[in-house]
Scaffold this active site. Structure first.
Site, PDB file in Angstrom:
ATOM      1  N   GLU A 269      52.991  29.629 -70.130  1.00 10.80           N
ATOM      2  CA  GLU A 269      53.164  30.310 -68.841  1.00 10.80           C
ATOM      3  C   GLU A 269      51.807  30.700 -68.282  1.00 10.80           C
ATOM      4  O   GLU A 269      50.941  31.197 -69.008  1.00 10.80           O
ATOM      5  CB  GLU A 269      53.977  31.613 -68.981  1.00 10.80           C
ATOM      6  CG  GLU A 269      55.441  31.459 -69.265  1.00 10.80           C
ATOM      7  CD  GLU A 269      56.141  32.833 -69.308  1.00 10.80           C
ATOM      8  OE1 GLU A 269      55.578  33.809 -68.745  1.00 10.80           O
ATOM      9  OE2 GLU A 269      57.220  32.914 -69.898  1.00 10.80           O
ATOM     10  N   GLU A 323      62.768  34.559 -58.177  1.00 18.17           N
ATOM     11  CA  GLU A 323      64.034  34.930 -58.819  1.00 18.17           C
ATOM     12  C   GLU A 323      64.403  36.349 -58.417  1.00 18.17           C
ATOM     13  O   GLU A 323      63.790  37.311 -58.867  1.00 18.17           O
ATOM     14  CB  GLU A 323      63.906  34.802 -60.335  1.00 18.17           C
ATOM     15  CG  GLU A 323      63.591  33.386 -60.796  1.00 18.17           C
ATOM     16  CD  GLU A 323      63.223  33.326 -62.263  1.00 18.17           C
ATOM     17  OE1 GLU A 323      64.137  33.458 -63.103  1.00 18.17           O
ATOM     18  OE2 GLU A 323      62.025  33.184 -62.568  1.00 18.17           O
ATOM     19  N   LYS A 326      65.337  39.392 -61.135  1.00 18.93           N
ATOM     20  CA  LYS A 326      64.484  39.815 -62.238  1.00 18.93           C
ATOM     21  C   LYS A 326      64.178  41.301 -62.099  1.00 18.93           C
ATOM     22  O   LYS A 326      63.845  41.776 -61.018  1.00 18.93           O
ATOM     23  CB  LYS A 326      63.171  39.028 -62.256  1.00 18.93           C
ATOM     24  CG  LYS A 326      63.300  37.608 -62.781  1.00 18.93           C
ATOM     25  CD  LYS A 326      61.959  37.049 -63.228  1.00 18.93           C
ATOM     26  CE  LYS A 326      61.480  37.714 -64.494  1.00 18.93           C
ATOM     27  NZ  LYS A 326      60.201  37.163 -64.981  1.00 18.93           N
ATOM     28  N   GLU A 332      57.417  40.609 -60.190  1.00 17.76           N
ATOM     29  CA  GLU A 332      58.240  39.839 -61.125  1.00 17.76           C
ATOM     30  C   GLU A 332      59.201  38.904 -60.400  1.00 17.76           C
ATOM     31  O   GLU A 332      59.605  37.883 -60.949  1.00 17.76           O
ATOM     32  CB  GLU A 332      59.018  40.781 -62.049  1.00 17.76           C
ATOM     33  CG  GLU A 332      58.182  41.467 -63.105  1.00 17.76           C
ATOM     34  CD  GLU A 332      57.618  40.497 -64.131  1.00 17.76           C
ATOM     35  OE1 GLU A 332      58.342  39.590 -64.555  1.00 17.76           O
ATOM     36  OE2 GLU A 332      56.445  40.638 -64.494  1.00 17.76           O
TER      37      GLU A 332
END
Length: 423
Positions: A269, A323, A326, A332
């Site tokens: 990541e 997203e 999250k 985030e």
């Protein structure tokens, strides 16, 4: 010791699959990997994601579970997959029978049409302050690998786990990189496993969090690959003009310090958010564009780090989509290269019209808890939060780390400040 390692949800009614085209400033030959998280309730069906992924030159995708809809959708696409076993399942798959059941359900049925090449066990386990979970990690890795061997799949599917850089106790200079003393024994055993089975040691590397934690001391251009000068490691005499390379080489040094000379490193990541809260310095579309754009250019050059110049970087960008479910700070939910409709969040050279329609309903799976993505009965549902296997521990999350982990993060931050002070 020397050893050889290899370089390496939701249902929807979709209008005709895609109206997407992409034109990149880099060639398909400079392929990179991407993380495909699904903690959201507005993402397109996986079948619509296939042409999106292929058109941007991505050849490797990492999941946080083994979502059957995704694996079926990407059959015969040529895209390689890393699938995940969530932290919550590690205690189960250390049992040989359970491990084999998991592989038979979540991997074997999709081969060879879907190119599953790796299984990652848990995420950032060793920095979660959970002794029971940490004790399950290596046996779980061994259990899954043994299952692959018994099914004659071990030559095509490897096993790894991803580590937070808080495993480092020393990171400056990169040549002095060293693991935390309380984790050395566990990491030595994991490295021994990698040597035996030929799989990569994986890290989650985020220069963004070093900058966010101390924007007054860490130059933005150093973390965005735009520094015009370089810092010199006085021990190795190697020059570093970006933090990403320094983080990777510090990890290489820590690995070598335990006696492992030829373990391959994978960045599972890395990324930069396009939006954040008021106290999240640097989280802007422009900085995200610069970081990911320059990172992709770096990968396209097919060069390694100053310490490993002849090894191509094996990098998975985080993440494919924003997203919206999250938990945590705004950043985030804004690491994605794309919005749920398939249009770019910022300009990386994509020429996108987006997906015609997603019409998605329900809640997405992800974080290792995807519905139907495990052989165990009654997997936990996603309820607005993710599995521990997906949540990242970051430099500003010290309260969730044990004291030693928090001190290690502080060490990484201080090392970053010292490194950039030489620029």
């Amino acid at each position: 010791m020397n050893c050889f390692s290899h370089l390496l949800r939701h249902t929807s009614t979709l209008s005709p699959l895609l109206l997407f085209s992409a034109s990149l400033f880099f060639t398909a030959a400079s392929a990179f990997g991407i993380n495909y998280g699904q903690i959201a309730n507005n993402l397109p069906h996986p079948e619509a994601v296939v042409p999106l992924v292929k058109s941007i030159g991505v050849t490797r995708v990492k999941l946080y579970d083994a979502d059957p809809r995704v694996l079926k959708a990407f059959a015969n696409s040529g895209v390689e997959f890393i699938v995940g076993v969530g932290n919550e399942y590690l205690s189960k798959v250390r049992d040989p029978k359970q491990a084999q059941a998991w592989v038979k359900t979540n991997v074997q049925p999709y081969l060879p049409a879907t190119k599953i090449t790796c299984i990652t066990l848990g995420n950032e386990v060793l920095t979660l302050n959970d002794s029971a979970l940490s004790a399950d990690l290596l046996p779980a890795m061994e259990g899954i690998h043994s299952a692959l061997v018994s099914l004659n799949l071990d030559k095509q599917v490897t096993v790894t786990t991803s580590h937070n850089l808080a495993i480092l106790e020393v990171s400056y200079p990169p040549s002095a990189g060293a693991f935390r003393s309380d984790l050395k024994q566990k990491l030595a055993c994991i490295l021994d496993f990698h040597c035996k089975v030929g799989s990569p040691f994986s890290i989650n590397a985020y220069p963004y969090f070093a900058y966010k934690s101390n924007p007054k001391q860490v130059p933005l251009d150093f973390v965005l690959f735009e520094s015009r000068s370089a810092s010199v490691d006085q021990v190795s005499a190697l020059h570093y003009d970006n933090m990403f390379h320094a983080q990777i080489d510090a990890t290489y040094s820590a690995i070598e310090r335990l006696g492992y000379k030829n373990v391959c490193l994978q960045v599972s990541e890395t990324g930069w958010p396009s939006q954040g809260d008021a106290d999240e310095a640097g989280a802007t579309p422009e900085n995200a564009r610069k970081y990911n754009g320059n990172l992709i250019k770096l990968i396209s050059q097919k060069k390694g780090t100053p310490m490993r110049p002849n090894l191509d970087l094996d990098v998975h960008v985080f993440a494919l989509f924003n997203e919206n479910q999250k938990p945590g700070p705004t950043s985030e939910r804004n690491f994605g290269l794309f919005k749920p409709d398939g249009t770019p969040v910022y300009n990386l050279g994509f020429n996108a019209k987006g997906l015609l329609s997603t019409n998605t309903t329900g809640s997405a799976g992800g974080g290792g808890s995807g519905s139907g993505a495990t052989s165990f009965s009654s997997p936990p549902a996603v309820t607005g939060t993710s599995s521990d296997a997906y949540l990242s521990i970051t430099a500003d999350d010290a309260e969730r780390l044990p004291l030693q982990g928090a001190l290690s993060i502080l060490s990484v931050m201080v090392s970053a400040i010292i490194l950039v002070s030489q620029l």
